[in-house]
Design a protein around this motif. Structure first.
Motif, mmCIF file in Angstrom:
data_model
loop_
_atom_site.group_PDB
_atom_site.id
_atom_site.type_symbol
_atom_site.label_atom_id
_atom_site.label_comp_id
_atom_site.label_asym_id
_atom_site.label_seq_id
_atom_site.Cartn_x
_atom_site.Cartn_y
_atom_site.Cartn_z
ATOM 1 N N UNK A 61 -41.108 70.503 19.973
ATOM 2 C CA UNK A 61 -41.227 71.957 19.213
ATOM 3 C C UNK A 61 -40.604 73.216 19.779
ATOM 4 N N UNK A 62 -40.441 73.034 21.083
ATOM 5 C CA UNK A 62 -40.011 74.507 21.768
ATOM 6 C C UNK A 62 -38.900 75.083 21.050
ATOM 7 N N UNK A 63 -37.665 74.704 20.883
ATOM 8 C CA UNK A 63 -36.642 75.196 20.390
ATOM 9 C C UNK A 63 -37.082 75.911 18.918
ATOM 10 N N UNK A 64 -37.824 75.453 18.088
ATOM 11 C CA UNK A 64 -38.126 75.876 16.908
ATOM 12 C C UNK A 64 -39.207 77.089 17.188
ATOM 13 N N UNK A 65 -40.174 76.971 18.401
ATOM 14 C CA UNK A 65 -40.946 78.213 18.660
ATOM 15 C C UNK A 65 -40.113 79.348 18.931
ATOM 16 N N UNK A 66 -39.036 78.999 19.959
ATOM 17 C CA UNK A 66 -38.282 80.067 20.306
ATOM 18 C C UNK A 66 -37.574 80.666 19.430
ATOM 19 N N UNK A 67 -36.890 79.786 18.353
ATOM 20 C CA UNK A 67 -36.003 80.563 17.524
ATOM 21 C C UNK A 67 -36.824 81.214 16.230
ATOM 22 N N UNK A 68 -37.822 80.827 15.941
ATOM 23 C CA UNK A 68 -38.393 81.261 14.831
ATOM 24 C C UNK A 68 -39.982 82.275 14.772
ATOM 25 N N UNK A 69 -40.385 82.194 16.212
ATOM 26 C CA UNK A 69 -41.794 82.700 16.442
ATOM 27 C C UNK A 69 -41.819 84.288 15.880
ATOM 28 N N UNK A 70 -40.777 85.114 16.520
ATOM 29 C CA UNK A 70 -40.806 86.362 16.110
ATOM 30 C C UNK A 70 -40.826 86.575 14.590
ATOM 31 N N UNK A 71 -39.975 85.849 13.872
ATOM 32 C CA UNK A 71 -39.993 85.916 12.327
ATOM 33 C C UNK A 71 -41.433 85.632 11.830
ATOM 34 N N UNK A 72 -41.791 84.618 12.102
ATOM 35 C CA UNK A 72 -43.227 84.120 11.680
ATOM 36 C C UNK A 72 -44.334 84.993 11.925
ATOM 37 N N UNK A 73 -44.360 85.805 13.199
ATOM 38 C CA UNK A 73 -45.259 87.025 13.670
ATOM 39 C C UNK A 73 -45.115 88.120 12.703
ATOM 40 N N UNK A 120 -48.327 77.247 29.316
ATOM 41 C CA UNK A 120 -47.826 76.021 28.915
ATOM 42 C C UNK A 120 -46.503 76.289 28.153
ATOM 43 N N UNK A 121 -45.946 75.339 27.646
ATOM 44 C CA UNK A 121 -44.556 75.443 26.893
ATOM 45 C C UNK A 121 -44.690 76.358 25.480
ATOM 46 N N UNK A 140 -33.789 76.636 29.250
ATOM 47 C CA UNK A 140 -34.151 76.096 30.725
ATOM 48 C C UNK A 140 -35.186 76.396 31.610
ATOM 49 N N UNK A 141 -35.728 77.475 31.516
ATOM 50 C CA UNK A 141 -36.782 78.009 32.177
ATOM 51 C C UNK A 141 -38.012 77.233 31.729
ATOM 52 N N UNK A 142 -38.238 76.986 30.324
ATOM 53 C CA UNK A 142 -39.139 76.212 29.641
ATOM 54 C C UNK A 142 -39.083 74.910 30.228
ATOM 55 N N UNK A 143 -37.783 74.287 30.322
ATOM 56 C CA UNK A 143 -37.806 72.736 30.619
ATOM 57 C C UNK A 143 -38.232 72.772 32.002
#
Length: 167
Positions: A61-73, A120-121, A140-143
């Motif tokens: 789920x991490x790429x989706x969170x990274x890419x879309x969380x600011x828009x969702x918030x 966490x991630x 990469x930092x999250x990985x």
């Protein structure tokens, strides 16, 4: 967390495979890889198999969170009903902002990798997304953070805590 992991492990056993249980737990915010490895030790899934499943489950789920969380918030902030959720998310990020920004890549690695409550991630991705960190640096930092957490949680889950919970 141990109670929640035990609940899922107990109630899903027999309905779906052990591997599916730990994969689902690893996908979930809060539980993530930590919960997946703990469940794997309870369900007696071999270590290497469990580790691979948990890492993939936590990463998915991490790429989706990274890419879309600011828009969702930003979307949540538009409505009075969901504005509180957006504020809670922004407050969580604000609380950790200085440490993450100060240490940049390694701050995010440690934030994701040290298995403490509220880290966490998922939370690291939330922070990186809302702080508009460069995706090529944050992912990469999250990985690396997930790999660090996997080492720490392997010792815990397949060590003392795992023995206690398996009883």
């Amino acid at each position: 967390m141990e109670n929640l992991v035990s609940y899922f492990a107990t109630h899903l056993s027999g309905l779906i495979s052990k591997e599916s249980i730990i994969f689902i737990i690893s996908l979930m915010p809060v539980l993530e890889l930590r919960g997946g490895l703990l469940a794997a030790s309870i369900l007696d899934v071999s270590y290497i198999r469990a580790l691979l499943i948990c890492i993939v489950g936590n990463l998915l789920p991490i790429p989706f969170v990274l890419l879309f969380i600011s828009h969702i918030v930003e979307f949540l902030e538009r409505f009075s009903v969901t504005k509180g959720i957006a504020l809670m998310l922004r407050t969580k990020v604000e609380k950790n902002k200085k440490a993450i920004e100060k240490y940049d890549f390694w701050g995010l690695v440690l934030f994701v990798g040290i298995p403490l409550p509220g880290t966490g991630a998922w939370t690291g991705s939330l922070a990186a997304g809302l702080l508009h960190m460069n995706w090529k640096k944050a992912f990469p930092a999250i990985i690396v953070g997930i790999l660090l957490a996997s080492v720490i949680m392997s010792v815990i889950s397949y060590g003392a805590l795992g023995l206690v919970l398996r009883g």
